[in-house]
Write a protein that holds these residues in place. Structure first.
Motif, short mmCIF file in Angstrom:
data_model
loop_
_atom_site.label_atom_id
_atom_site.label_comp_id
_atom_site.label_asym_id
_atom_site.label_seq_id
_atom_site.Cartn_x
_atom_site.Cartn_y
_atom_site.Cartn_z
N TYR A 69 65.93 57.69 2.17
CA TYR A 69 67.13 56.88 1.95
C TYR A 69 68.39 57.72 2.18
N MET A 70 68.40 58.94 1.69
CA MET A 70 69.56 59.82 1.86
C MET A 70 69.86 60.09 3.33
N ARG A 71 68.84 60.27 4.13
CA ARG A 71 69.04 60.61 5.53
C ARG A 71 69.58 59.44 6.35
N ARG A 72 69.53 58.24 5.79
CA ARG A 72 70.06 57.08 6.51
C ARG A 72 71.56 56.89 6.28
N LEU A 73 72.12 57.58 5.30
CA LEU A 73 73.52 57.41 4.96
C LEU A 73 74.32 58.65 5.37
N GLU A 74 75.45 58.43 6.02
CA GLU A 74 76.25 59.55 6.50
C GLU A 74 76.73 60.43 5.36
N GLN A 75 77.09 59.83 4.22
CA GLN A 75 77.64 60.60 3.12
C GLN A 75 76.62 61.49 2.43
N THR A 76 75.32 61.22 2.63
CA THR A 76 74.28 62.00 1.93
C THR A 76 73.30 62.70 2.87
N GLN A 77 73.40 62.46 4.18
CA GLN A 77 72.34 62.94 5.07
C GLN A 77 72.33 64.46 5.23
N HIS A 78 73.43 65.13 4.90
CA HIS A 78 73.46 66.58 5.07
C HIS A 78 73.28 67.36 3.77
N ILE A 79 73.06 66.66 2.67
CA ILE A 79 72.84 67.36 1.40
C ILE A 79 71.48 68.04 1.45
N PRO A 80 71.42 69.38 1.20
CA PRO A 80 70.13 70.06 1.25
C PRO A 80 69.21 69.63 0.12
N VAL A 81 67.91 69.57 0.43
CA VAL A 81 66.90 69.14 -0.54
C VAL A 81 65.77 70.16 -0.56
N ILE A 82 65.39 70.58 -1.77
CA ILE A 82 64.18 71.38 -1.96
C ILE A 82 63.17 70.48 -2.68
N LEU A 83 62.05 70.24 -2.02
CA LEU A 83 60.99 69.42 -2.63
C LEU A 83 60.07 70.31 -3.47
N LEU A 84 59.65 69.78 -4.60
CA LEU A 84 58.75 70.49 -5.51
C LEU A 84 57.44 69.72 -5.61
N THR A 85 56.33 70.44 -5.52
CA THR A 85 55.03 69.79 -5.66
C THR A 85 54.07 70.67 -6.45
N GLY A 86 53.27 70.02 -7.27
CA GLY A 86 52.29 70.75 -8.07
C GLY A 86 50.87 70.49 -7.63
N PHE A 87 50.68 69.93 -6.42
CA PHE A 87 49.34 69.56 -5.96
C PHE A 87 48.81 70.47 -4.86
N GLY A 88 49.41 71.63 -4.71
CA GLY A 88 48.89 72.59 -3.74
C GLY A 88 49.30 72.24 -2.31
N PRO A 89 48.89 73.09 -1.36
CA PRO A 89 49.25 72.87 0.05
C PRO A 89 48.72 71.53 0.55
N ALA A 96 55.59 65.62 6.84
CA ALA A 96 56.52 64.53 6.55
C ALA A 96 57.83 65.07 5.99
N ALA A 97 57.74 66.08 5.12
CA ALA A 97 58.94 66.63 4.48
C ALA A 97 59.87 67.28 5.50
N PHE A 98 59.32 68.13 6.35
CA PHE A 98 60.16 68.83 7.31
C PHE A 98 60.64 67.91 8.43
N ALA A 99 59.89 66.85 8.71
CA ALA A 99 60.36 65.86 9.67
C ALA A 99 61.61 65.14 9.17
N LEU A 100 61.75 65.06 7.85
CA LEU A 100 62.92 64.43 7.24
C LEU A 100 64.08 65.41 7.06
N GLY A 101 63.88 66.66 7.45
CA GLY A 101 64.96 67.64 7.34
C GLY A 101 65.06 68.29 5.98
N VAL A 102 63.95 68.32 5.22
CA VAL A 102 63.96 69.00 3.93
C VAL A 102 64.13 70.51 4.15
N ALA A 103 64.95 71.14 3.32
CA ALA A 103 65.23 72.56 3.49
C ALA A 103 64.02 73.43 3.16
#
Length: 201
Positions: A69-89, A96-103
């Motif tokens: 959703y953030m990447r579809r809006l100009e005002q939020t598409q450049h905000i850096p995001v660090i995703l956190l996961t506890g389910f291992g690699p 999917a995460a890096f395709a969306l531009g996750v930092a």
């Protein structure tokens, strides 16, 4: 980015929120928290969020949904995001995460030192990027205003023939000495003509 911009930590577990806040506290940045993807989106849309630490798996709106959703809006598409996961690699999640531009995609349990290093770099880089964009906008406005000041209300200049370039003022060339200036003053004309010719040779 406003000086009061904050880092938004999003997780549906209270103990995880507390641990992340404790890990980032030494950086001295303002911190915010949200316990769902929906609440995170509302806070992001209000502005003043400079970075998100976002849990991937949450009830309802997931972390990936928030990023989409953030990447579809100009005002939020450049905000850096660090995703956190506890389910291992997870190759599918990583793709999917890096395709969306996750930092970055960080595994739990979190290494506090490594997290602080990544957050400091991303948050400061985003802040510098926004400051540079602000300076560019100000310079463009200044140049545009300066250009308008040189024309009349119709956008024309004040020359009599606006379609023609005005000729630069000409500077008269200095008078050159006569080529025979080196010849000494003569005693007269007529009878001494032959003598003058000899002197010139």
């Amino acid at each position: 980015m406003p000086s009061d911009a904050r880092i938004l930590i999003v997780d549906d577990h209270e103990d995880t929120l507390y641990a992340l806040e404790s890990a980032l506290a030494p950086l001295g940045y303002r911190l915010g928290r949200a316990t769902s993807g929906d609440e995170a989106l509302k806070q992001v849309l209000r502005g003043q969020v400079g970075l998100l630490l976002l849990d991937v798996r949450m009830p309802g709106v997931s972390g990936l949904d928030v990023v989409r959703y953030m990447r579809r809006l100009e005002q939020t598409q450049h905000i850096p995001v660090i995703l956190l996961t506890g389910f291992g690699p997870d190759h599918e999640l990583t793709s999917a995460a890096f395709a969306l531009g996750v930092a970055d995609l960080v595994m739990k349990p979190i290494d506090p030192w490594a997290l602080r290093t990544k957050v400091r770099y991303l948050f400061d880089a985003h802040r510098r990027h926004l400051a540079l964009e602000h300076e560019v906008r100000e310079l463009r406005a200044l140049v545009k205003g300066h250009g308008e000041d040189h024309g009349d209300d119709h956008g024309n200049d004040h020359r009599e023939n606006p379609g023609e370039e005005q000729a630069a003022p000409t500077t008269p060339h200095p008078t050159l000495p006569h080529p025979d200036a080196r010849v000494p003053l003569q005693r007269g004309q007529g009878a001494h003509t032959e003598e003058l010719e000899q002197d010139r040779t």
